[in-house]
Design a protein around this motif. Structure first.
Motif, short mmCIF file in Angstrom:
data_model
loop_
_atom_site.label_atom_id
_atom_site.label_comp_id
_atom_site.label_asym_id
_atom_site.label_seq_id
_atom_site.Cartn_x
_atom_site.Cartn_y
_atom_site.Cartn_z
N SER A 137 9.70 -0.95 29.36
CA SER A 137 8.87 0.26 29.50
C SER A 137 7.77 0.05 30.55
CB SER A 137 8.22 0.62 28.16
OG SER A 137 9.19 0.70 27.15
N PRO A 157 8.82 11.70 25.86
CA PRO A 157 9.97 11.09 25.18
C PRO A 157 11.25 11.91 25.33
CG PRO A 157 8.20 11.63 23.61
CD PRO A 157 7.85 12.28 24.90
N THR A 161 13.70 7.16 23.06
CA THR A 161 12.33 6.75 23.40
C THR A 161 11.40 7.46 22.41
OG1 THR A 161 12.17 8.50 25.07
CG2 THR A 161 12.70 6.29 25.87
N ILE A 165 6.81 3.79 22.82
CA ILE A 165 7.18 3.56 24.23
C ILE A 165 6.23 4.34 25.14
CG2 ILE A 165 9.05 4.00 25.92
CD1 ILE A 165 11.02 3.11 23.68
#
Ligand code: NAI
Ligand code: AKG
Length: 426
Positions: A137, A157, A161, A165
């Motif tokens: 990431s 996201p 994810t 993250i």
């Protein structure tokens, strides 16, 4: 050559499941219906910027593994580009391009001051440790840092994810930028400037569209039978919202299979047992396939996983009267044509899944102003926006006598096309 419309592509012997191809087909058709010249299509058919990056990560066994990632910025005529980042083994350049175009359409549909962006990394996070995922990431943000930022391109996201993250990415960007910069990314944990309601926003938006679609079809949600494909962020919250509204969720699935109970599944139990990647079916002995799940007897079917699930192979076997696309691109052009000819109300992805980016916009606004809204305020604003957008597209579909997907594209491209014209680009 790109087929002129869905009917023309229907002549193809083998169905084309290339999502960029189908996006081009519908955009071209929408621009033609709105009377725009060909150069507008030429401008919109590909992202204005596409960055490919190679990200070295030291894995837990000491080896260095090089991952490939992308960031596509479709069109920034309206404002900065915006859209999620997907971590998945099947990510491709074409897919990321199509996803960025869909983000532009969503921003147009819900009237946000953005263009579309999207990112992806070819990887399987289910096989990676927490430490490896953090390295990936952070490495991705370092690689794309020059082209992203709160006023350039704002990630969020998507498949595989999550808020953790987003937190690592925000921290990495803030270090590069040398000051705390929460507005660089949305979908963050609330303590880092995330918004109330973002985690469940995509599902909430889908629920609002389902309620509106049910009204049009004279269907009562209470007691209706629902099937949801995918039990991740979008699918699991959706199953919960509908279950709480009195619907019977008779089928759910994940990447490994599906569960079916005609009397309704115990959604609270499944939510409690699912893992962070939306996997739950591995705990059960009696599962069905994803193909079987899509053909279950139900009133409303919600594909909330991956693309190309409803195709010419199975569209005639779908039993639901309403299909609402929580996933991006779950129905092919042929699938769309068949459902439409069968009188099934199909609420397209660019409308149905736009709740996520809408609350992401609210998150970005809150970050920019440094003043935060309550969960109730977010919910109210989301409802107001999505009910208006649904009815705008439904009415366009009725008055222009086109299916809901084409109507949504017509609404979605208009603002971008006008902004590009005023800027003197076309
Ligand atoms: N998370 C968000 O805010 C938004 C997500 N979407 C779309 O919704 C869809 C789902 O996204 P999320 O729920 O965020 O992802 P997620 O990563 O939270 O969950 C994905 C779910 O799909 C399942 N899945 C993966 N591959 C599958 C396959 N081949 N067949 C059946 N199931 C499979 C997984 O097992 C998991 O249950 C995607 O198309 C995504 O682009 C759209 C708008 C916003
Ligand atoms: O929340 C966002 O900014 C983008 C969400 C997203 O990637 C999508 O709608 O597909």
């Amino acid at each position: 050559m790109v087929a002129d419309n869905a009917a023309e592509s229907a002549k193809d012997k083998t169905e084309n499941t290339d999502v960029l191809h189908s996006t081009h087909t519908v955009i071209k058709n929408a621009l033609n219906k709105l009377g725009y010249p060909d150069e507008v299509f030429e401008l919109m058919k590909d992202p204005m910027r596409l960055m490919t990056v190679r990200i070295p990560v030291r894995m837990d066994n000491g080896d260095i593994q090089i991952f490939t990632g992308y960031r596509a910025q479709h069109n920034d005529a309206v404002g900065p580009t915006k859209g999620g980042v997907r971590f998945h083994p099947n990510v491709t350049e074409k897919e990321v391009k199509a996803l960025s175009i869909w983000m532009s359409l969503k921003a147009g549909i819900v009237d946000l001051p953005y263009g579309g962006g999207k990112g992806g990394i070819i990887c399987d996070p289910r096989e990676m440790s927490f430490r490896e995922l953090e390295g990936l990431s952070r490495g991705y943000v370092r690689a794309i840092s020059q082209i992203v930022g709160p006023n350039k391109d704002i990630p969020a996201p998507d498949v595989f994810t999550n808020s953790q993250i987003m937190a690592w990415m925000m921290d990495e960007y803030s270090r590069i930028d040398e000051f705390n910069n929460p507005g660089f990314i949305t979908g963050k944990p609330i303590v880092l400037g995330g918004s109330h309601g973002r985690e469940s926003a995509t599902a909430k938006g889908v629920t609002i569209c389902i309620n509106e679609a049910a009204k049009k079809k004279g269907l009562n949600i209470e007691g209706s039978r629902i099937v949801v494909q995918g039990f991740g962020n979008a699918g699991s919250f959706l199953a919960k919202f509908l279950h709480d509204a009195g619907a019977k969720v008779v089928g759910i699935s994940d990447a490994y299979g599906g569960l079916h109970d005609p009397d309704g599944l115990d959604i609270d139990y499944l939510l409690d047992r699912r893992d962070s990647f939306g996997t739950v079916t591995n705990l059960f002995d009696h599962t069905i396939s994803n193909d079987e799940l899509l053909e279950l007897d139900c009133d409303i079917l919600v594909p909330a996983a991956v693309q190309n699930q409803i195709t010419e192979q199975n569209a005639n076997k779908i039993k639901a009267g309403i299909v609402v696309e929580a996933a991006n691109g779950p129905t092919t052009l042929e699938g769309t044509r068949i459902l439409s000819e069968r009188g099934i109300l199909l609420v397209p992805d660019v409308l149905a899944s736009s709740g996520g980016v809408t609350v992401s916009y609210f998150e970005w606004v809150q970050n920019n102003q440094g003043y935060y809204w309550s969960a109730e305020e977010i919910d109210e604003k989301l409802h107001e926006n999505l009910i208006k957008s649904f009815n705008n597209i439904y009415n366009t579909s009725e008055t222009r006598r086109v299916d809901m997907r084409l109507a949504a594209y017509m609404v979605g491209v208009r603002k971008m096309a006008e902004a590009a014209r005023f800027r003197g680009w076309v």
